[in-house]
Scaffold this motif. Structure first.
Motif, PDB file in Angstrom:
ATOM      1  N   LEU A 269     -20.604   0.845  27.128  1.00  0.00           N
ATOM      2  CA  LEU A 269     -21.774   0.887  28.011  1.00  0.00           C
ATOM      3  C   LEU A 269     -23.079   0.857  27.226  1.00  0.00           C
ATOM      4  N   GLU A 270     -23.057   1.429  26.048  1.00  0.00           N
ATOM      5  CA  GLU A 270     -24.268   1.465  25.225  1.00  0.00           C
ATOM      6  C   GLU A 270     -24.815   0.068  24.948  1.00  0.00           C
ATOM      7  N   HIS A 271     -23.953  -0.930  24.941  1.00  0.00           N
ATOM      8  CA  HIS A 271     -24.378  -2.302  24.652  1.00  0.00           C
ATOM      9  C   HIS A 271     -24.728  -3.095  25.907  1.00  0.00           C
ATOM     10  N   LEU A 272     -24.487  -2.527  27.074  1.00  0.00           N
ATOM     11  CA  LEU A 272     -24.670  -3.284  28.316  1.00  0.00           C
ATOM     12  C   LEU A 272     -25.730  -2.728  29.260  1.00  0.00           C
ATOM     13  N   CYS A 273     -26.050  -1.459  29.148  1.00  0.00           N
ATOM     14  CA  CYS A 273     -26.939  -0.811  30.114  1.00  0.00           C
ATOM     15  C   CYS A 273     -28.406  -0.957  29.729  1.00  0.00           C
ATOM     16  N   LEU A 274     -29.253  -0.825  30.723  1.00  0.00           N
ATOM     17  CA  LEU A 274     -30.692  -0.889  30.513  1.00  0.00           C
ATOM     18  C   LEU A 274     -31.152   0.284  29.654  1.00  0.00           C
ATOM     19  N   ARG A 275     -31.856  -0.007  28.569  1.00  0.00           N
ATOM     20  CA  ARG A 275     -32.418   1.008  27.667  1.00  0.00           C
ATOM     21  C   ARG A 275     -31.451   2.159  27.416  1.00  0.00           C
ATOM     22  N   ALA A 276     -30.243   1.826  27.041  1.00  0.00           N
ATOM     23  CA  ALA A 276     -29.210   2.845  26.829  1.00  0.00           C
ATOM     24  C   ALA A 276     -29.589   3.764  25.679  1.00  0.00           C
ATOM     25  N   ILE A 277     -29.453   5.049  25.936  1.00  0.00           N
ATOM     26  CA  ILE A 277     -29.599   6.037  24.879  1.00  0.00           C
ATOM     27  C   ILE A 277     -28.401   6.967  24.988  1.00  0.00           C
ATOM     28  N   ARG A 278     -27.776   7.152  23.885  1.00  0.00           N
ATOM     29  CA  ARG A 278     -26.540   7.932  23.838  1.00  0.00           C
ATOM     30  C   ARG A 278     -26.800   9.263  23.150  1.00  0.00           C
ATOM     31  N   ALA A 279     -26.139  10.300  23.649  1.00  0.00           N
ATOM     32  CA  ALA A 279     -26.241  11.607  23.012  1.00  0.00           C
ATOM     33  C   ALA A 279     -24.887  12.295  23.101  1.00  0.00           C
ATOM     34  N   ASP A 280     -24.477  12.914  22.008  1.00  0.00           N
ATOM     35  CA  ASP A 280     -23.249  13.698  21.995  1.00  0.00           C
ATOM     36  C   ASP A 280     -23.533  15.154  22.331  1.00  0.00           C
ATOM     37  N   ASN A 281     -24.799  15.514  22.344  1.00  0.00           N
ATOM     38  CA  ASN A 281     -25.276  16.808  22.817  1.00  0.00           C
ATOM     39  C   ASN A 281     -26.774  16.640  23.013  1.00  0.00           C
ATOM     40  N   ILE A 282     -27.324  17.284  24.033  1.00  0.00           N
ATOM     41  CA  ILE A 282     -28.750  17.130  24.321  1.00  0.00           C
ATOM     42  C   ILE A 282     -29.233  18.370  25.057  1.00  0.00           C
ATOM     43  N   SER A 283     -30.420  18.811  24.730  1.00  0.00           N
ATOM     44  CA  SER A 283     -30.986  19.949  25.456  1.00  0.00           C
ATOM     45  C   SER A 283     -31.536  19.445  26.788  1.00  0.00           C
ATOM     46  N   SER A 284     -31.614  20.330  27.744  1.00  0.00           N
ATOM     47  CA  SER A 284     -32.144  19.928  29.048  1.00  0.00           C
ATOM     48  C   SER A 284     -33.595  19.494  28.918  1.00  0.00           C
ATOM     49  N   ALA A 285     -34.387  20.165  28.088  1.00  0.00           N
ATOM     50  CA  ALA A 285     -35.801  19.813  27.921  1.00  0.00           C
ATOM     51  C   ALA A 285     -35.961  18.396  27.374  1.00  0.00           C
ATOM     52  N   ILE A 286     -35.137  18.028  26.426  1.00  0.00           N
ATOM     53  CA  ILE A 286     -35.186  16.665  25.881  1.00  0.00           C
ATOM     54  C   ILE A 286     -34.709  15.675  26.936  1.00  0.00           C
ATOM     55  N   ALA A 287     -33.643  15.996  27.656  1.00  0.00           N
ATOM     56  CA  ALA A 287     -33.086  15.079  28.650  1.00  0.00           C
ATOM     57  C   ALA A 287     -34.123  14.714  29.704  1.00  0.00           C
ATOM     58  N   TYR A 288     -34.779  15.717  30.317  1.00  0.00           N
ATOM     59  CA  TYR A 288     -35.712  15.359  31.386  1.00  0.00           C
ATOM     60  C   TYR A 288     -36.982  14.708  30.858  1.00  0.00           C
ATOM     61  N   ARG A 289     -37.378  15.032  29.644  1.00  0.00           N
ATOM     62  CA  ARG A 289     -38.554  14.350  29.074  1.00  0.00           C
ATOM     63  C   ARG A 289     -38.246  12.884  28.767  1.00  0.00           C
ATOM     64  N   ILE A 290     -37.069  12.636  28.181  1.00  0.00           N
ATOM     65  CA  ILE A 290     -36.668  11.246  27.902  1.00  0.00           C
ATOM     66  C   ILE A 290     -36.580  10.459  29.207  1.00  0.00           C
ATOM     67  N   MET A 291     -35.997  11.066  30.231  1.00  0.00           N
ATOM     68  CA  MET A 291     -35.835  10.367  31.508  1.00  0.00           C
ATOM     69  C   MET A 291     -37.190  10.051  32.138  1.00  0.00           C
ATOM     70  N   GLU A 292     -38.125  10.967  32.060  1.00  0.00           N
ATOM     71  CA  GLU A 292     -39.455  10.760  32.643  1.00  0.00           C
ATOM     72  C   GLU A 292     -40.233   9.687  31.891  1.00  0.00           C
ATOM     73  N   ILE A 293     -40.182   9.729  30.577  1.00  0.00           N
ATOM     74  CA  ILE A 293     -41.021   8.845  29.770  1.00  0.00           C
ATOM     75  C   ILE A 293     -40.425   7.446  29.615  1.00  0.00           C
ATOM     76  N   TYR A 294     -39.120   7.353  29.316  1.00  0.00           N
ATOM     77  CA  TYR A 294     -38.514   6.074  28.939  1.00  0.00           C
ATOM     78  C   TYR A 294     -37.640   5.435  30.016  1.00  0.00           C
TER      79      TYR A 294
END
Length: 170
Positions: free
Chosen positions: A89-114
């Motif tokens: 999926l990382e090679h097929l999805c729009l602006r794919a960003i992969r994480a094996d662990n992520i904080s909630s603060a980073i997740a919602y900021r990335i989602m809002e900005i990018y």
């Protein structure tokens, strides 16, 4: 096949894509992507390759929908191919960003900005103790999903609203 273009507003970790120069037959593309998934993944049901392909294609137009489903992978045993699904999926999805662990603060900021397709591998290892991340996963499947955060700006407390709507696979 995704053609990459440079966009100064997009983080360097995201691959921005541009439309193919010629019209693309969606059915032919769906069949080709499904065939590619079948080369690497053994599915329990025949329709799962098409489902995964449709979801990947939909990530490019998710903003046209009021609801965009989460894509979750399960397996009876470890090492059954869930990470391989995320890898593909990382090679097929729009602006794919992969994480094996992520904080909630980073997740919602990335989602809002990018506005990426967020691909979360190993989510099951950290989501059970993280109520904030559970809220992000649950709220972001529909337009209007958001979280609030309290931040400081020049020593003043300030509330900020962060949108959580967007494609997410885990």
């Amino acid at each position: 096949r995704v053609k990459e273009k440079k966009n100064d507003n997009v983080h360097q970790d995201f691959k921005e894509s541009e439309p193919w120069p010629e019209p693309v037959d969606g059915i032919v593309l769906l069949i080709a992507i499904s065939s590619m998934f079948r080369r690497y993944i053994v599915f329990k049901h025949d329709f799962e390759a098409e489902l995964m392909s449709t979801w990947a294609m939909g990530s490019h137009v998710y903003e046209e929908f009021h609801i965009f489903p989460r894509l979750g992978f399960t397996s009876p045993l470890p090492e059954c191919g869930k990470t391989t699904c995320i890898d593909l999926l990382e090679h097929l999805c729009l602006r794919a960003i992969r994480a094996d662990n992520i904080s909630s603060a980073i997740a919602y900021r990335i989602m809002e900005i990018y506005h990426p397709s967020l691909l979360l591998d190993e989510l099951d290892t950290y989501i059970h103790e993280n109520k904030e991340m559970q809220g992000i996963v649950n709220s972001g499947h529909r337009k209007g999903g958001f979280v609030w955060s309290m931040n400081t700006d020049n020593d003043q407390l300030k509330t900020e609203k962060f949108g959580t709507y967007g494609p997410m696979a885990f």
